[in-house]
Design a protein around this motif. Structure first.
Motif, PDB file in Angstrom:
ATOM      1  N   VAL A   1       0.856  -1.200   0.000  1.00  0.00           N
ATOM      2  CA  VAL A   1       0.000   0.000   0.000  1.00  0.00           C
ATOM      3  C   VAL A   1       0.883   1.238   0.000  1.00  0.00           C
ATOM      4  O   VAL A   1       0.675   2.166  -0.790  1.00  0.00           O
ATOM      5  N   LEU A   2       1.867   1.259   0.864  1.00  0.00           N
ATOM      6  CA  LEU A   2       2.780   2.394   0.951  1.00  0.00           C
ATOM      7  C   LEU A   2       3.558   2.561  -0.350  1.00  0.00           C
ATOM      8  O   LEU A   2       3.700   3.674  -0.858  1.00  0.00           O
ATOM      9  N   GLU A   3       4.014   1.463  -0.909  1.00  0.00           N
ATOM     10  CA  GLU A   3       4.768   1.524  -2.163  1.00  0.00           C
ATOM     11  C   GLU A   3       3.896   2.064  -3.300  1.00  0.00           C
ATOM     12  O   GLU A   3       4.360   2.849  -4.124  1.00  0.00           O
ATOM     13  N   ALA A   4       2.636   1.650  -3.347  1.00  0.00           N
ATOM     14  CA  ALA A   4       1.728   2.151  -4.379  1.00  0.00           C
ATOM     15  C   ALA A   4       1.490   3.646  -4.232  1.00  0.00           C
ATOM     16  O   ALA A   4       1.504   4.387  -5.225  1.00  0.00           O
ATOM     17  N   LEU A   5       1.297   4.109  -2.999  1.00  0.00           N
ATOM     18  CA  LEU A   5       1.092   5.535  -2.764  1.00  0.00           C
ATOM     19  C   LEU A   5       2.341   6.336  -3.120  1.00  0.00           C
ATOM     20  O   LEU A   5       2.255   7.440  -3.658  1.00  0.00           O
TER      21      LEU A   5
ATOM     22  N   SER B   1       4.628   5.428  -5.414  1.00  0.00           N
ATOM     23  CA  SER B   1       4.804   5.396  -6.870  1.00  0.00           C
ATOM     24  C   SER B   1       3.841   6.346  -7.582  1.00  0.00           C
ATOM     25  O   SER B   1       4.143   6.840  -8.666  1.00  0.00           O
ATOM     26  N   GLU B   2       2.701   6.623  -6.970  1.00  0.00           N
ATOM     27  CA  GLU B   2       1.734   7.568  -7.530  1.00  0.00           C
ATOM     28  C   GLU B   2       2.049   9.014  -7.148  1.00  0.00           C
ATOM     29  O   GLU B   2       1.349   9.935  -7.560  1.00  0.00           O
TER      30      GLU B   2
END
Length: 102
Positions: free
Chosen positions: A27-31, A33-34
């Motif tokens: 979740v943190l990685e996705a946020l 990367s966005e």
């Protein structure tokens, strides 16, 4: 007598902390990367509860304003996160966070 929605978990804080699943690191990685989360970001975690997501957001290096209306839940988050220098606990609701706009 009906329980106010903001007080629903007051008597269950310990179990909430113990049994509520944590957010996966993805979740943190996705946020990140966005571009939503980056070092130095200022983040409002509305309905922060016991600080499960707040802790993850703090690990990203930003300042997190954890807004929680339920006193017992908010205090549990404060006990968990008080050592983080960028943690700010706020007694507020989604409708009245007391934060400045933006």
């Amino acid at each position: 007598m009906a329980v106010e929605p903001t007080e629903r978990f007051s008597a269950r804080v310990e179990n909430y902390q113990k049994y509520r699943p944590k957010y996966p690191a993805a979740v943190l990685e996705a946020l990140k990367s966005e571009g939503v989360i980056r070092p130095g970001a200022v983040i409002a975690d509305i309905g922060s509860g016991t600080g499960i997501l707040t802790e993850l957001l703090l690990q990203a290096g930003g300042t997190v304003f954890a807004v929680e209306p339920n006193r017992a839940m908010r205090e549990a988050g404060e006990r968990l996160l008080y050592k983080h220098p960028n943690f700010r606990s706020i007694a507020g609701t989604a409708e009245d966070t007391s934060l400045e706009g933006g």
